[in-house]
Design a protein around this motif. Structure first.
Motif, PDB file in Angstrom:
ATOM      1  N   ASP A 165      -2.248  12.693   2.614  1.00  0.00           N
ATOM      2  CA  ASP A 165      -1.998  13.953   3.299  1.00  0.00           C
ATOM      3  C   ASP A 165      -1.590  13.629   4.740  1.00  0.00           C
ATOM      4  OD1 ASP A 165      -4.282  13.499   4.812  1.00  0.00           O
ATOM      5  OD2 ASP A 165      -5.542  14.858   3.643  1.00  0.00           O
ATOM      6  N   GLU A 166      -1.508  14.645   5.568  1.00  0.00           N
ATOM      7  CA  GLU A 166      -0.926  14.417   6.908  1.00  0.00           C
ATOM      8  C   GLU A 166      -1.823  13.579   7.818  1.00  0.00           C
ATOM      9  OE1 GLU A 166      -3.495  17.899   7.136  1.00  0.00           O
ATOM     10  OE2 GLU A 166      -1.959  17.284   5.710  1.00  0.00           O
ATOM     11  N   LYS A 167      -3.110  13.389   7.414  1.00  0.00           N
ATOM     12  CA  LYS A 167      -3.991  12.559   8.258  1.00  0.00           C
ATOM     13  C   LYS A 167      -4.173  11.138   7.708  1.00  0.00           C
ATOM     14  CE  LYS A 167      -6.758  16.189  10.330  1.00  0.00           C
ATOM     15  NZ  LYS A 167      -7.762  17.145   9.872  1.00  0.00           N
ATOM     16  N   SER A 168      -3.705  10.907   6.503  1.00  0.00           N
ATOM     17  CA  SER A 168      -3.899   9.579   5.894  1.00  0.00           C
ATOM     18  C   SER A 168      -3.027   8.544   6.609  1.00  0.00           C
ATOM     19  CB  SER A 168      -3.483   9.610   4.417  1.00  0.00           C
ATOM     20  OG  SER A 168      -4.156  10.620   3.709  1.00  0.00           O
ATOM     21  N   VAL A 169      -3.575   7.340   6.743  1.00  0.00           N
ATOM     22  CA  VAL A 169      -2.839   6.260   7.428  1.00  0.00           C
ATOM     23  C   VAL A 169      -2.792   5.031   6.511  1.00  0.00           C
ATOM     24  CG1 VAL A 169      -2.755   4.745   9.454  1.00  0.00           C
ATOM     25  CG2 VAL A 169      -3.696   7.062   9.674  1.00  0.00           C
ATOM     26  N   ILE A 170      -1.598   4.516   6.322  1.00  0.00           N
ATOM     27  CA  ILE A 170      -1.442   3.219   5.637  1.00  0.00           C
ATOM     28  C   ILE A 170      -1.521   2.125   6.701  1.00  0.00           C
ATOM     29  CG2 ILE A 170       0.050   1.738   4.251  1.00  0.00           C
ATOM     30  CD1 ILE A 170       1.614   4.210   3.363  1.00  0.00           C
ATOM     31  N   TYR A 171      -2.380   1.149   6.437  1.00  0.00           N
ATOM     32  CA  TYR A 171      -2.464  -0.043   7.303  1.00  0.00           C
ATOM     33  C   TYR A 171      -1.968  -1.200   6.435  1.00  0.00           C
ATOM     34  CZ  TYR A 171      -5.222  -3.827   9.705  1.00  0.00           C
ATOM     35  OH  TYR A 171      -5.664  -4.976  10.316  1.00  0.00           O
ATOM     36  N   ALA A 172      -0.702  -1.595   6.674  1.00  0.00           N
ATOM     37  CA  ALA A 172      -0.066  -2.600   5.818  1.00  0.00           C
ATOM     38  C   ALA A 172       0.469  -3.735   6.671  1.00  0.00           C
ATOM     39  CB  ALA A 172       1.083  -1.978   5.026  1.00  0.00           C
ATOM     40  N   THR A 173       0.405  -4.943   6.119  1.00  0.00           N
ATOM     41  CA  THR A 173       0.964  -6.078   6.861  1.00  0.00           C
ATOM     42  C   THR A 173       2.232  -6.585   6.185  1.00  0.00           C
ATOM     43  OG1 THR A 173      -0.399  -7.711   5.717  1.00  0.00           O
ATOM     44  CG2 THR A 173      -1.292  -6.770   7.747  1.00  0.00           C
ATOM     45  N   PHE A 174       3.096  -7.135   7.015  1.00  0.00           N
ATOM     46  CA  PHE A 174       4.400  -7.651   6.576  1.00  0.00           C
ATOM     47  C   PHE A 174       4.714  -8.903   7.386  1.00  0.00           C
ATOM     48  CE2 PHE A 174       4.667  -3.073   5.798  1.00  0.00           C
ATOM     49  CZ  PHE A 174       5.330  -2.998   4.591  1.00  0.00           C
ATOM     50  N   PHE A 175       5.722  -9.636   6.914  1.00  0.00           N
ATOM     51  CA  PHE A 175       6.442 -10.571   7.771  1.00  0.00           C
ATOM     52  C   PHE A 175       7.764  -9.886   8.085  1.00  0.00           C
ATOM     53  CE2 PHE A 175       3.974 -13.747   5.132  1.00  0.00           C
ATOM     54  CZ  PHE A 175       3.123 -14.140   6.150  1.00  0.00           C
ATOM     55  N   LEU A 176       7.908  -9.381   9.304  1.00  0.00           N
ATOM     56  CA  LEU A 176       9.096  -8.603   9.681  1.00  0.00           C
ATOM     57  C   LEU A 176      10.104  -9.519  10.365  1.00  0.00           C
ATOM     58  CD1 LEU A 176       7.296  -5.461  11.150  1.00  0.00           C
ATOM     59  CD2 LEU A 176       8.430  -5.654   8.916  1.00  0.00           C
ATOM     60  N   SER A 177      11.293  -9.551   9.790  1.00  0.00           N
ATOM     61  CA  SER A 177      12.370 -10.324  10.428  1.00  0.00           C
ATOM     62  C   SER A 177      13.111  -9.414  11.384  1.00  0.00           C
ATOM     63  CB  SER A 177      13.349 -10.844   9.371  1.00  0.00           C
ATOM     64  OG  SER A 177      12.746 -11.850   8.620  1.00  0.00           O
ATOM     65  N   PHE A 213      -2.257 -12.553  12.606  1.00  0.00           N
ATOM     66  CA  PHE A 213      -1.247 -13.526  12.156  1.00  0.00           C
ATOM     67  C   PHE A 213      -0.007 -12.808  11.608  1.00  0.00           C
ATOM     68  CE2 PHE A 213       0.440 -16.388   8.807  1.00  0.00           C
ATOM     69  CZ  PHE A 213       0.906 -17.380   9.660  1.00  0.00           C
ATOM     70  N   GLN A 214      -0.231 -11.844  10.725  1.00  0.00           N
ATOM     71  CA  GLN A 214       0.893 -11.108  10.149  1.00  0.00           C
ATOM     72  C   GLN A 214       1.236  -9.913  11.045  1.00  0.00           C
ATOM     73  OE1 GLN A 214      -0.125 -10.281   6.022  1.00  0.00           O
ATOM     74  NE2 GLN A 214      -0.235 -12.463   5.535  1.00  0.00           N
ATOM     75  N   ASP A 215       2.365  -9.264  10.737  1.00  0.00           N
ATOM     76  CA  ASP A 215       2.751  -8.057  11.474  1.00  0.00           C
ATOM     77  C   ASP A 215       2.076  -6.857  10.805  1.00  0.00           C
ATOM     78  OD1 ASP A 215       4.512  -9.619  13.047  1.00  0.00           O
ATOM     79  OD2 ASP A 215       6.063  -9.453  11.503  1.00  0.00           O
ATOM     80  N   SER A 216       1.482  -5.985  11.603  1.00  0.00           N
ATOM     81  CA  SER A 216       0.734  -4.845  11.059  1.00  0.00           C
ATOM     82  C   SER A 216       1.468  -3.551  11.371  1.00  0.00           C
ATOM     83  CB  SER A 216      -0.655  -4.763  11.687  1.00  0.00           C
ATOM     84  OG  SER A 216      -1.353  -5.963  11.483  1.00  0.00           O
ATOM     85  N   LEU A 217       1.686  -2.745  10.349  1.00  0.00           N
ATOM     86  CA  LEU A 217       2.284  -1.419  10.544  1.00  0.00           C
ATOM     87  C   LEU A 217       1.275  -0.354  10.138  1.00  0.00           C
ATOM     88  CD1 LEU A 217       5.947  -1.717   9.146  1.00  0.00           C
ATOM     89  CD2 LEU A 217       5.126  -2.046  11.491  1.00  0.00           C
ATOM     90  N   PHE A 218       1.242   0.719  10.901  1.00  0.00           N
ATOM     91  CA  PHE A 218       0.393   1.876  10.599  1.00  0.00           C
ATOM     92  C   PHE A 218       1.332   3.023  10.285  1.00  0.00           C
ATOM     93  CE2 PHE A 218      -2.147  -1.072  12.877  1.00  0.00           C
ATOM     94  CZ  PHE A 218      -3.411  -0.960  12.318  1.00  0.00           C
ATOM     95  N   LEU A 219       1.306   3.484   9.057  1.00  0.00           N
ATOM     96  CA  LEU A 219       2.312   4.421   8.568  1.00  0.00           C
ATOM     97  C   LEU A 219       1.661   5.740   8.204  1.00  0.00           C
ATOM     98  CD1 LEU A 219       3.963   1.817   6.155  1.00  0.00           C
ATOM     99  CD2 LEU A 219       4.731   2.434   8.456  1.00  0.00           C
ATOM    100  N   MET A 220       2.347   6.826   8.612  1.00  0.00           N
ATOM    101  CA  MET A 220       1.848   8.176   8.284  1.00  0.00           C
ATOM    102  C   MET A 220       2.978   8.990   7.686  1.00  0.00           C
ATOM    103  SD  MET A 220      -0.626   8.939  11.525  1.00  0.00           S
ATOM    104  CE  MET A 220      -1.506  10.273  10.732  1.00  0.00           C
ATOM    105  N   LYS A 221       2.609  10.104   7.044  1.00  0.00           N
ATOM    106  CA  LYS A 221       3.623  10.979   6.474  1.00  0.00           C
ATOM    107  C   LYS A 221       4.372  11.689   7.600  1.00  0.00           C
ATOM    108  CE  LYS A 221       3.072  13.022   2.146  1.00  0.00           C
ATOM    109  NZ  LYS A 221       2.353  13.754   1.109  1.00  0.00           N
ATOM    110  N   ALA A 222       5.689  11.673   7.502  1.00  0.00           N
ATOM    111  CA  ALA A 222       6.505  12.294   8.558  1.00  0.00           C
ATOM    112  C   ALA A 222       6.371  13.803   8.484  1.00  0.00           C
ATOM    113  CB  ALA A 222       7.952  11.888   8.376  1.00  0.00           C
TER     114      ALA A 222
END
Ligand code: SAM
Length: 253
Positions: free
Chosen positions: A160-172, A244-253
Protein backbone atom coordinates in the motif's frame (compact mmCIF):
# COMPACT_ATOMS: atom_id res chain seq x y z
CA UNK A 1 32.38 -24.71 19.75
CA UNK A 2 28.99 -25.44 21.20
CA UNK A 3 26.16 -23.82 19.24
CA UNK A 4 25.14 -20.59 21.01
CA UNK A 5 21.57 -19.40 21.44
CA UNK A 6 20.01 -15.95 21.58
CA UNK A 7 17.92 -15.15 24.64
CA UNK A 8 15.04 -12.74 24.13
CA UNK A 9 12.23 -11.86 26.53
CA UNK A 10 12.93 -15.07 28.47
CA UNK A 11 12.74 -17.12 25.26
CA UNK A 12 15.65 -19.12 23.95
CA UNK A 13 16.14 -18.81 20.19
CA UNK A 14 18.29 -21.57 18.74
CA UNK A 15 20.69 -20.50 16.00
CA UNK A 16 20.84 -22.49 12.74
CA UNK A 17 23.45 -25.27 12.59
CA UNK A 18 26.76 -24.12 11.21
CA UNK A 19 26.37 -26.06 7.95
CA UNK A 20 23.23 -24.05 7.09
CA UNK A 21 25.10 -20.71 7.30
CA UNK A 22 26.64 -19.20 4.17
CA UNK A 23 27.96 -15.81 2.89
CA UNK A 24 31.04 -16.55 5.09
CA UNK A 25 28.86 -15.93 8.14
CA UNK A 26 29.48 -17.55 11.51
CA UNK A 27 27.38 -17.75 14.69
CA UNK A 28 29.32 -14.74 15.96
CA UNK A 29 29.16 -12.62 12.80
CA UNK A 30 25.66 -13.05 11.44
CA UNK A 31 23.69 -11.46 14.32
CA UNK A 32 25.96 -8.39 14.08
CA UNK A 33 25.77 -8.18 10.29
CA UNK A 34 22.01 -8.70 10.33
CA UNK A 35 21.67 -5.92 12.92
CA UNK A 36 23.77 -3.64 10.70
CA UNK A 37 21.59 -4.28 7.65
CA UNK A 38 18.46 -3.69 9.70
CA UNK A 39 19.90 -0.48 11.18
CA UNK A 40 20.49 0.86 7.67
CA UNK A 41 16.91 -0.06 6.76
CA UNK A 42 15.36 1.64 9.75
CA UNK A 43 17.04 4.91 8.79
CA UNK A 44 14.32 5.07 6.16
CA UNK A 45 11.51 2.62 6.84
CA UNK A 46 9.33 2.45 9.92
CA UNK A 47 8.18 -0.77 11.52
CA UNK A 48 4.73 0.07 12.86
CA UNK A 49 3.67 -3.48 13.68
CA UNK A 50 2.25 -4.32 10.28
CA UNK A 51 3.69 -7.39 8.46
CA UNK A 52 7.28 -7.69 7.30
CA UNK A 53 8.13 -9.78 4.24
CA UNK A 54 11.67 -11.08 3.69
CA UNK A 55 12.24 -12.43 0.19
CA UNK A 56 15.32 -14.60 -0.16
CA UNK A 57 15.54 -14.82 3.63
CA UNK A 58 18.35 -17.40 3.53
CA UNK A 59 19.12 -18.81 6.98
CA UNK A 60 17.20 -16.04 8.74
CA UNK A 61 19.79 -13.30 9.20
CA UNK A 62 17.16 -10.57 9.06
CA UNK A 63 14.58 -12.60 10.99
CA UNK A 64 16.99 -12.90 13.94
CA UNK A 65 17.87 -9.19 13.67
CA UNK A 66 14.18 -8.24 13.72
CA UNK A 67 13.51 -10.51 16.68
CA UNK A 68 16.50 -9.08 18.56
CA UNK A 69 15.22 -5.55 17.84
CA UNK A 70 11.89 -6.46 19.40
CA UNK A 71 9.79 -6.75 16.25
CA UNK A 72 6.82 -8.92 17.26
CA UNK A 73 4.51 -8.36 14.27
CA UNK A 74 3.93 -10.95 11.59
CA UNK A 75 7.01 -11.91 9.60
CA UNK A 76 7.01 -14.04 6.43
CA UNK A 77 10.31 -15.21 4.96
CA UNK A 78 10.57 -17.05 1.64
CA UNK A 79 13.52 -18.74 -0.02
CA UNK A 80 14.45 -21.42 -2.53
CA UNK A 81 16.71 -23.20 -0.02
CA UNK A 82 14.72 -26.09 1.45
CA UNK A 83 17.16 -27.09 4.27
CA UNK A 84 17.33 -23.54 5.67
CA UNK A 85 13.58 -22.93 5.40
CA UNK A 86 12.72 -26.33 6.91
CA UNK A 87 15.10 -25.76 9.82
CA UNK A 88 13.74 -22.25 10.54
CA UNK A 89 10.14 -23.41 10.32
CA UNK A 90 10.82 -26.39 12.61
CA UNK A 91 13.04 -24.64 15.14
CA UNK A 92 12.51 -20.87 15.16
CA UNK A 93 8.78 -20.64 14.37
CA UNK A 94 7.75 -22.75 17.41
CA UNK A 95 9.52 -20.19 19.65
CA UNK A 96 8.35 -17.16 17.63
CA UNK A 97 5.03 -18.32 16.12
CA UNK A 98 4.43 -15.05 14.26
CA UNK A 99 7.65 -15.69 12.28
CA UNK A 100 6.80 -18.03 9.39
CA UNK A 101 9.02 -19.42 6.63
CA UNK A 102 7.98 -20.55 3.18
CA UNK A 103 9.89 -22.69 0.70
CA UNK A 104 9.47 -21.70 -2.95
CA UNK A 105 11.27 -24.14 -5.25
CA UNK A 106 12.27 -21.72 -8.03
CA UNK A 107 15.25 -22.42 -10.23
CA UNK A 108 18.29 -20.26 -9.46
CA UNK A 109 21.56 -21.17 -11.20
CA UNK A 110 23.57 -20.35 -8.09
CA UNK A 111 21.31 -21.31 -5.17
CA UNK A 112 18.83 -23.90 -6.44
CA UNK A 113 19.94 -25.57 -9.64
CA UNK A 114 17.28 -28.28 -9.45
CA UNK A 115 14.40 -25.84 -8.78
CA UNK A 116 11.17 -26.79 -10.55
CA UNK A 117 9.14 -23.58 -10.36
CA UNK A 118 9.19 -20.32 -12.31
CA UNK A 119 9.66 -16.97 -10.57
CA UNK A 120 6.45 -15.80 -12.35
CA UNK A 121 4.60 -18.30 -10.16
CA UNK A 122 5.87 -16.80 -6.90
CA UNK A 123 2.98 -15.60 -4.71
CA UNK A 124 3.16 -13.77 -1.42
CA UNK A 125 0.76 -15.10 1.18
CA UNK A 126 -2.07 -12.50 1.22
CA UNK A 127 -2.26 -12.63 5.02
CA UNK A 128 0.90 -10.50 4.85
CA UNK A 129 -0.59 -7.85 2.53
CA UNK A 130 -0.03 -4.13 3.29
CA UNK A 131 3.34 -4.78 4.91
CA UNK A 132 5.44 -2.09 6.56
CA UNK A 133 8.50 -3.45 4.82
CA UNK A 134 9.62 -5.91 2.17
CA UNK A 135 13.27 -6.87 2.55
CA UNK A 136 15.05 -8.18 -0.55
CA UNK A 137 18.65 -8.07 0.63
CA UNK A 138 21.43 -9.50 -1.50
CA UNK A 139 18.88 -11.32 -3.65
CA UNK A 140 18.43 -9.21 -6.81
CA UNK A 141 22.24 -9.21 -6.92
CA UNK A 142 21.97 -12.95 -7.73
CA UNK A 143 19.02 -13.01 -10.16
CA UNK A 144 18.49 -12.39 -13.87
CA UNK A 145 16.39 -9.38 -14.86
CA UNK A 146 13.27 -11.38 -15.80
CA UNK A 147 13.22 -12.88 -12.29
CA UNK A 148 13.79 -9.49 -10.64
CA UNK A 149 10.87 -8.02 -12.58
CA UNK A 150 8.59 -10.99 -11.78
CA UNK A 151 9.33 -10.62 -8.07
CA UNK A 152 8.87 -6.85 -8.09
CA UNK A 153 5.47 -7.23 -9.79
CA UNK A 154 4.34 -9.63 -7.10
CA UNK A 155 5.71 -7.39 -4.34
CA UNK A 156 3.92 -4.31 -5.73
CA UNK A 157 0.65 -6.25 -5.70
CA UNK A 158 0.71 -6.52 -1.88
CA UNK A 159 1.97 -3.00 -1.11
CA UNK A 160 0.00 0.00 0.00
CA UNK A 161 1.10 3.63 0.00
CA UNK A 162 3.09 3.23 3.25
CA UNK A 163 4.88 -0.02 2.38
CA UNK A 164 8.61 0.27 1.67
CA UNK A 165 10.78 -2.15 -0.29
CA UNK A 166 14.35 -2.29 1.03
CA UNK A 167 16.28 -3.97 -1.78
CA UNK A 168 19.96 -4.19 -2.61
CA UNK A 169 21.56 -4.14 -6.05
CA UNK A 170 24.86 -3.73 -7.78
CA UNK A 171 24.04 -0.54 -9.72
CA UNK A 172 26.17 0.30 -12.72
CA UNK A 173 26.45 4.03 -13.33
CA UNK A 174 29.05 6.60 -14.28
CA UNK A 175 30.74 6.48 -10.87
CA UNK A 176 30.91 2.68 -10.65
CA UNK A 177 32.34 2.53 -14.17
CA UNK A 178 34.88 5.24 -13.37
CA UNK A 179 36.03 3.38 -10.25
CA UNK A 180 36.13 0.08 -12.12
CA UNK A 181 38.45 1.64 -14.72
CA UNK A 182 40.69 2.68 -11.79
CA UNK A 183 40.64 -0.96 -10.57
CA UNK A 184 38.91 0.03 -7.32
CA UNK A 185 35.93 -2.31 -7.69
CA UNK A 186 35.59 -5.50 -5.63
CA UNK A 187 33.41 -6.87 -8.43
CA UNK A 188 34.52 -5.56 -11.83
CA UNK A 189 31.50 -6.31 -14.01
CA UNK A 190 33.50 -7.30 -17.07
CA UNK A 191 31.11 -9.88 -18.55
CA UNK A 192 28.36 -8.27 -20.61
CA UNK A 193 24.98 -9.98 -20.79
CA UNK A 194 23.16 -7.20 -22.66
CA UNK A 195 23.14 -3.39 -22.84
CA UNK A 196 21.93 -2.99 -19.23
CA UNK A 197 23.20 -6.08 -17.45
CA UNK A 198 26.75 -7.25 -16.67
CA UNK A 199 28.29 -9.73 -14.28
CA UNK A 200 31.54 -10.40 -12.46
CA UNK A 201 32.29 -14.11 -12.72
CA UNK A 202 32.37 -15.62 -16.21
CA UNK A 203 31.78 -19.11 -14.77
CA UNK A 204 28.95 -18.10 -12.45
CA UNK A 205 26.88 -15.12 -13.70
CA UNK A 206 24.71 -15.11 -10.58
CA UNK A 207 27.72 -14.76 -8.27
CA UNK A 208 27.28 -10.97 -8.70
CA UNK A 209 25.13 -9.36 -11.38
CA UNK A 210 24.73 -5.65 -12.00
CA UNK A 211 22.00 -3.60 -13.64
CA UNK A 212 22.42 -0.23 -15.26
CA UNK A 213 20.91 2.29 -12.84
CA UNK A 214 19.09 4.35 -15.48
CA UNK A 215 17.57 1.21 -17.01
CA UNK A 216 16.53 -0.06 -13.58
CA UNK A 217 14.91 3.22 -12.59
CA UNK A 218 12.85 3.13 -15.80
CA UNK A 219 11.75 -0.43 -14.99
CA UNK A 220 10.82 0.63 -11.47
CA UNK A 221 8.80 3.58 -12.79
CA UNK A 222 6.91 1.25 -15.17
CA UNK A 223 6.07 -0.93 -12.18
CA UNK A 224 4.69 2.10 -10.35
CA UNK A 225 7.59 2.48 -7.92
CA UNK A 226 9.72 5.47 -7.03
CA UNK A 227 13.00 5.61 -5.11
CA UNK A 228 12.41 7.22 -1.72
CA UNK A 229 16.08 6.89 -0.73
CA UNK A 230 19.29 5.35 -2.06
CA UNK A 231 22.60 4.53 -0.39
CA UNK A 232 25.50 3.44 -2.53
CA UNK A 233 27.74 0.72 -1.08
CA UNK A 234 31.47 0.09 -1.15
CA UNK A 235 31.43 -2.76 -3.69
CA UNK A 236 32.31 -0.49 -6.64
CA UNK A 237 35.15 1.18 -4.73
CA UNK A 238 33.32 4.06 -3.06
CA UNK A 239 34.61 5.07 0.37
CA UNK A 240 32.86 6.12 3.58
CA UNK A 241 29.55 4.48 2.96
CA UNK A 242 27.21 2.39 5.04
CA UNK A 243 27.08 -0.97 3.32
CA UNK A 244 28.70 -3.18 0.71
CA UNK A 245 25.86 -3.37 -1.82
CA UNK A 246 23.75 -0.48 -3.11
CA UNK A 247 20.49 -0.09 -1.17
CA UNK A 248 17.27 1.27 -2.67
CA UNK A 249 14.13 2.14 -0.71
CA UNK A 250 11.15 1.91 -3.02
CA UNK A 251 7.57 3.06 -2.51
CA UNK A 252 4.43 3.09 -4.62
CA UNK A 253 4.29 6.23 -6.75
C1 SAM B 1 23.22 -13.80 -0.60
S1 SAM B 1 21.84 -14.65 0.04
C2 SAM B 1 21.05 -13.42 1.04
C3 SAM B 1 20.17 -14.02 2.12
C4 SAM B 1 19.44 -13.01 3.02
N1 SAM B 1 18.63 -12.10 2.26
C5 SAM B 1 20.42 -12.25 3.88
O1 SAM B 1 20.75 -11.11 3.56
O2 SAM B 1 20.87 -12.84 4.87
C6 SAM B 1 20.76 -14.77 -1.37
C7 SAM B 1 19.50 -15.54 -1.06
O3 SAM B 1 18.58 -15.40 -2.16
C8 SAM B 1 17.91 -16.64 -2.29
N2 SAM B 1 17.25 -16.75 -3.59
C9 SAM B 1 17.82 -16.87 -4.80
N3 SAM B 1 16.87 -16.97 -5.76
C10 SAM B 1 15.69 -16.88 -5.12
C11 SAM B 1 14.33 -16.92 -5.56
N4 SAM B 1 13.99 -17.05 -6.85
N5 SAM B 1 13.36 -16.79 -4.62
C12 SAM B 1 13.67 -16.65 -3.31
N6 SAM B 1 14.94 -16.63 -2.85
C13 SAM B 1 15.92 -16.73 -3.74
C14 SAM B 1 19.04 -17.63 -2.07
O4 SAM B 1 18.58 -18.92 -1.83
C15 SAM B 1 19.76 -17.01 -0.88
O5 SAM B 1 19.21 -17.43 0.34
Amino acid sequence: MERPVLELDGKVLPLPPRDLLFMNETWESFPKNGAGLLALGTRVLQLRGRPVIDIGCGFGRIAYALAAKGYRGNYWGADVLAPQINWLQSNLSPVLPNYQFHHFDALNDRYNVSGKLETEDFRIDRRYASPDAIFVLSVFTHMYEADVIAYLKEIVSVMDEKSVIYATFFLSNGESRRLEALEQSSYPMKCVLNDHCSYFNADDPLHAISFDEIWLREVLAELGLYTAAAFYGTWAGRKSVLSFQDSLFLMKA
